[in-house]
Enzyme design. Structure first.
Site, PDB file in Angstrom:
ATOM      1  N   GLU A  27       0.932  -1.251  -0.046  1.00 18.52           N
ATOM      2  CA  GLU A  27       0.013  -0.008  -0.044  1.00 18.52           C
ATOM      3  C   GLU A  27       0.777   1.073   0.006  1.00 18.52           C
ATOM      4  O   GLU A  27       2.011   1.459   0.586  1.00 18.52           O
ATOM      5  CB  GLU A  27      -0.896  -0.064   1.057  1.00 18.52           C
ATOM      6  CG  GLU A  27      -1.761   1.174   1.325  1.00 18.52           C
ATOM      7  CD  GLU A  27      -2.856   1.257   2.479  1.00 18.52           C
ATOM      8  OE1 GLU A  27      -3.646   2.084   2.468  1.00 18.52           O
ATOM      9  OE2 GLU A  27      -3.008   0.338   3.313  1.00 18.52           O
ATOM     10  N   ASN A  72      -6.694   1.845   2.520  1.00 23.67           N
ATOM     11  CA  ASN A  72      -7.381   2.844   2.645  1.00 23.67           C
ATOM     12  C   ASN A  72      -6.923   3.869   1.638  1.00 23.67           C
ATOM     13  O   ASN A  72      -7.637   4.640   1.267  1.00 23.67           O
ATOM     14  CB  ASN A  72      -7.170   3.493   4.155  1.00 23.67           C
ATOM     15  CG  ASN A  72      -7.833   2.551   5.037  1.00 23.67           C
ATOM     16  OD1 ASN A  72      -8.403   1.561   5.220  1.00 23.67           O
ATOM     17  ND2 ASN A  72      -7.606   3.019   6.598  1.00 23.67           N
ATOM     18  N   ASN A 170     -12.117  -1.001  -0.968  1.00 26.27           N
ATOM     19  CA  ASN A 170     -11.534  -1.533   0.169  1.00 26.27           C
ATOM     20  C   ASN A 170     -12.267  -0.980   1.297  1.00 26.27           C
ATOM     21  O   ASN A 170     -12.556   0.158   1.751  1.00 26.27           O
ATOM     22  CB  ASN A 170     -10.246  -0.629   0.401  1.00 26.27           C
ATOM     23  CG  ASN A 170      -9.554  -1.255   1.663  1.00 26.27           C
ATOM     24  OD1 ASN A 170      -8.883  -2.274   1.753  1.00 26.27           O
ATOM     25  ND2 ASN A 170      -9.414  -0.200   2.481  1.00 26.27           N
ATOM     26  N   GLU A 171     -12.644  -1.913   2.418  1.00 29.72           N
ATOM     27  CA  GLU A 171     -13.471  -1.681   3.731  1.00 29.72           C
ATOM     28  C   GLU A 171     -14.487  -0.649   3.526  1.00 29.72           C
ATOM     29  O   GLU A 171     -14.750   0.358   4.388  1.00 29.72           O
ATOM     30  CB  GLU A 171     -12.148  -1.363   4.698  1.00 29.72           C
ATOM     31  CG  GLU A 171     -11.185  -2.417   5.008  1.00 29.72           C
ATOM     32  CD  GLU A 171     -10.150  -2.142   6.023  1.00 29.72           C
ATOM     33  OE1 GLU A 171     -10.018  -0.867   6.631  1.00 29.72           O
ATOM     34  OE2 GLU A 171      -9.456  -3.055   6.395  1.00 29.72           O
ATOM     35  N   TYR A 242      -6.762  -7.802  12.025  1.00 30.93           N
ATOM     36  CA  TYR A 242      -5.512  -7.804  12.832  1.00 30.93           C
ATOM     37  C   TYR A 242      -5.807  -8.272  14.217  1.00 30.93           C
ATOM     38  O   TYR A 242      -6.730  -7.786  14.852  1.00 30.93           O
ATOM     39  CB  TYR A 242      -4.954  -6.116  12.664  1.00 30.93           C
ATOM     40  CG  TYR A 242      -5.035  -5.976  11.035  1.00 30.93           C
ATOM     41  CD1 TYR A 242      -3.706  -6.257  10.636  1.00 30.93           C
ATOM     42  CD2 TYR A 242      -5.917  -5.346  10.424  1.00 30.93           C
ATOM     43  CE1 TYR A 242      -3.703  -5.778   9.297  1.00 30.93           C
ATOM     44  CE2 TYR A 242      -5.708  -4.957   9.027  1.00 30.93           C
ATOM     45  CZ  TYR A 242      -4.427  -5.451   8.426  1.00 30.93           C
ATOM     46  OH  TYR A 242      -4.273  -5.016   7.227  1.00 30.93           O
ATOM     47  N   GLU A 290      -6.364  -9.042   3.769  1.00 29.42           N
ATOM     48  CA  GLU A 290      -5.525  -8.167   4.868  1.00 29.42           C
ATOM     49  C   GLU A 290      -5.409  -9.125   6.108  1.00 29.42           C
ATOM     50  O   GLU A 290      -6.612  -9.465   6.658  1.00 29.42           O
ATOM     51  CB  GLU A 290      -6.188  -6.916   5.119  1.00 29.42           C
ATOM     52  CG  GLU A 290      -5.864  -6.089   4.065  1.00 29.42           C
ATOM     53  CD  GLU A 290      -6.282  -4.335   4.426  1.00 29.42           C
ATOM     54  OE1 GLU A 290      -5.889  -4.346   5.568  1.00 29.42           O
ATOM     55  OE2 GLU A 290      -6.541  -3.808   3.560  1.00 29.42           O
ATOM     56  N   GLN A 354       1.538  -5.827   6.018  1.00 31.99           N
ATOM     57  CA  GLN A 354       1.974  -5.471   4.609  1.00 31.99           C
ATOM     58  C   GLN A 354       3.186  -6.244   4.305  1.00 31.99           C
ATOM     59  O   GLN A 354       3.622  -6.927   5.115  1.00 31.99           O
ATOM     60  CB  GLN A 354       2.166  -3.918   4.273  1.00 31.99           C
ATOM     61  CG  GLN A 354       0.554  -3.527   4.422  1.00 31.99           C
ATOM     62  CD  GLN A 354       0.649  -1.795   3.994  1.00 31.99           C
ATOM     63  OE1 GLN A 354       1.453  -1.121   3.535  1.00 31.99           O
ATOM     64  NE2 GLN A 354      -0.307  -1.274   4.324  1.00 31.99           N
TER      65      GLN A 354
END
Length: 511
Positions: A27, A72, A170-171, A242, A290, A354
Site C-alpha cells: 500500500e 485505505n 476497500n473496507e 488484525y 488483509e 503488509q
C-alpha cells in the site's frame, strides 16, 4: 510436559493447497513503497529504483500474489496520477501524507514481474465509481487500438498487464474510509462496477468487500446484503483481521487464530445462505486479503498520523506502524497460516499485510541493508513446503484457558501432503510458555521414512518471548534445528519447546 496427538489419513483431505493464500500487500502507506520496495540511489537499487536487497527477501519469503495500491489509500486515489510522465503531487487523506506519485501502476507491474508475484489490483469505489474502474481495466488489460490502451503503450508497456485479480474497493463498511457506504449502497455500486469491468475483460476475477473485521456492528448482515446484490457478478468476498496482545493477556493473544477460524466459518455460512436463498449454482469463495499482528496503539511509530495532523504537517512517506515483531508474534502468525490452510477449501486468496516496513515481515532503512523480522520465518517455510493437498488433521491436545476464547488447544497444527514428491509437511505451534509439548503423529495410509526437514523458532538463548530482530541484530530470532524427531513405520514423535513454531517434513511411502 503437555501432550498432543495428531492423526493424518491420506484419504481425509480439505482440498488442494491454494497457491494464492501466500499473498502479501503493498500500500502507499508510510515507507512500504518509498524506501521499502522502491529507493532510487540505494546501493542495491537497479536502474528502475527497485531495491535489490528487498527484492531478494521477497523472493525468499515466497509471496505468490501482492495486493496494490491499498488499503485505505485506494479510496481517495486517482490511478491516472501514477501513469505517464507528468505526475502530480497529491494530498493523501487516508494517512495524512503527501503522495509524490513517483511510483505507480507501471512501476508496480514491472516490480511484480521481477519478484515473480501475481498482481491483485484494487479500484477506488470510495471517491470514484463505475467509469473509473472500467477505464482502469481497459488501460491495464486491453491489447490496443483504443485511447486508454494506446495510452498504456505510449507510457512504455506495449503488451497488456493482464491483471486477473481485482478488488472492488476497500473496507467500504468502515466509517474511517473515504466514501464509506451502507451495505445497500456499496452492493449496488460493486455490482455495476463488476458488470462494467467484465464487459471490458470477461476473464477477470472480482472480490467484493466483506466486513472490515468480525467485530464490526454490521458483520454478517453486511455480507448478506452485499452478496445479495453482487453474487452473480463476483467470485470472492473479502475478510480483514488484525490482532494484538491486550493488557498483557498473552494467553488470549496466542489463541487469536480461534477468532480467525470463527470469522472464516461465519462468512462461509453467510455466503452459502445467500447462495441457497438465491438458488445460485456457483459458490463464492473467500479472499482474506488483509491479516496480520498489528499493534494499533502506534508501537514504534514516532510519526503517528494523528500527531502529524494536529501539527498541520503533511510529509512524504513518514514512519507509520513499523512494528517490531517478537517471538510471540511469530508463533501467532504461524497459527494464522495454519487456520488459512485448514480452510483452504474456501479461502483461496490471503494477503499478509503488509510486505515491507509497515507491519511487515521485511524491514529496511534508507541506504542500509534490509532484514527479516521474526514473522518472516513461519510465512517463508509454510509457503515453501505447503504443497499438494491440505490434510484434515485430527488433533487431540492438552488445553489451556483464555479470557477471550475459553479453552484452546496448546498445540495448533496443519499438515499437507505432496504426493508428487512423496512428502508430508507438519506445521506446529506450541502456545504454552513454560513446558515442552510431546507430540505423537499417527500416519494412516503411509509409512514414514527419512525426516527431510525439522526446524523450530523459539525463544533464543538469553532472550524472552518479547525478543525481536533489529537492524543491529537481524538474526536473534530465526530457525534452528528441531532435534529428536523420530519417524518409523506409521508414527512420528517429537518434542516442541515452549512458545515455539516448528515445521517437520518427512518422506512417506504408501502403505
Amino acid at each position: 510436559m503437555s501432550r498432543a496427538r495428531v492423526t493424518l489419513d491420506r484419504d481425509f483431505v480439505v482440498g488442494e493447497v491454494p497457491p494464492r493464500i501466500f499473498g502479501s500487500f503493498v500500500e502507499h502507506m508510510g515507507r512500504c513503497v518509498y524506501t521499502g520496495i522502491y529507493e532510487p540511489g540505494h546501493p542495491t537499487a537497479d536502474a528502475q529504483g527497485y531495491r535489490g536487497d528487498v527484492l531478494d527477501l521477497v523472493k525468499e519469503l515466497g509471496a505468490t500474489v501482492v495486493r496494490y495500491p491499498g488499503g485505505n489509500f485506494v479510496s481517495g486515489y486517482d490511478w491516472e496520477d501514477g501513469v505517464g510522465q507528468e505526475r502530480p503531487r497529491r494530498l493523501d487523506g487516508a494517512w495524512h501524507t503527501v503522495e509524490t506519485n513517483a511510483f505507480g501502476l507501471h512501476e508496480f507491474v514491472d516490480w511484480a514481474r521481477l519478484a515473480g508475484v501475481e498482481v491483485m489490483e484494487a479500484v477506488n469505489l470510495g471517491t470514484r465509481g463505475v467509469q473509473e474502474a472500467r477505464a482502469l481495466v481497459e488501460y491495464a488489460n486491453h491489447p490496443g487500438g483504443t485511447e486508454l490502451s494506446d495510452r498504456r503503450r505510449k507510457n512504455g508497456h506495449d503488451e497488456p498487464f493482464d491483471i486477473r485479480l481485482w478488488c472492488l474497493g476497500n473496507e467500504m463498511d468502515g466509517p474511517w474510509q473515504m466514501g464509506a457506504k451502507t451495505a445497500d449502497e456499496y452492493g449496488r455500486l460493486a455490482a455495476e462496477a463488476a458488470k462494467a469491468m467484465r464487459l471490458v475483460d470477461p476473464s477477470i476475477e472480482l472480490v467484493a468487500c466483506g466486513s472490515s473485521n468480525s467485530g464490526m456492528p454490521t458483520f454478517g448482515a453486511w455480507e448478506q446484503t452485499v452478496l445479495g446484490h453482487t453474487y452473480d457478478e463476483v467470485d470472492y468476498v473479502s475478510l480483514h483481521a488484525y490482532y494484538q496482545e491486550h493488557d498483557g493477556d498473552h494467553a488470549s493473544f496466542l489463541a487469536s487464530a480461534a477468532d480467525m477460524d470463527y470469522f472464516i466459518e461465519s462468512v462461509v455460512a453467510t455466503a452459502d445462505a445467500v447462495r441457497a436463498k438465491g438458488k445460485h449454482k456457483k459458490r463464492i469463495d473467500l479472499s482474506f486479503d488483509e491479516w496480520n499482528v498489528w499493534y494499533a496503539t502506534g508501537k514504534n511509530t514516532p510519526d503517528q498520523p494523528h500527531v502529524i495532523e494536529r501539527a498541520g504537517v503533511w510529509r512524504e512517506h513518514p514512519r507509520i506502524i513499523e512494528d517490531e515483531y517478537s517471538v510471540t508474534d511469530a508463533v501467532v502468525v504461524g497459527t494464522f497460516l495454519n487456520s488459512l490452510l485448514r480452510h483452504g477449501d474456501r479461502v483461496k486468496i490471503a494477503n499478509q499485510a503488509q510486505l515491507v516496513n509497515v507491519i511487515a515481515p521485511i524491514r529496511s532503512e534508507e541506504a542500509g541493508p534490509a532484514w527479516r523480522q521474526s514473522i518472516f520465518w513461519p510465512f517463508a517455510r509454510t509457503a515453501a513446503l505447503a504443497r499438494g493437498t491440505v490434510l484434515r488433521a485430527a488433533v487431540t491436545s492438552d488445553r489451556y484457558d483464555t479470557a477471550r476464547f475459553g479453552g484452546v488447544d496448546l498445540v495448533d497444527v496443519s499438515a499437507t501432503w505432496d504426493e508428487e514428491r512423496g512428502r508430508v509437511a507438519l506445521f506446529l505451534a506450541h502456545r504454552g510458555l513454560d513446558d515442552e509439548a510431546e507430540v505423537g503423529v499417527d500416519l494412516r495410509g503411509w509409512a514414514a521414512g527419512r525426516v527431510t526437514r525439522a526446524e523450530v523458532l523459539a525463544v533464543p538463548e538469553g532472550g524472552d518471548r518479547h525478543t525481536t530482530n533489529t537492524q543491529d541484530a537481524p538474526d536473534r530470532v530465526g530457525l534452528a534445528p528441531l532435534d529428536g524427531v523420530r519417524a518409523e513405520d506409521g508414527t512420528v514423535s517429537l518434542r516442541l519447546p515452549p512458545l515455539s513454531w516448528s515445521v517437520v517434513e518427512l518422506e512417506v511411502t504408501l502403505a
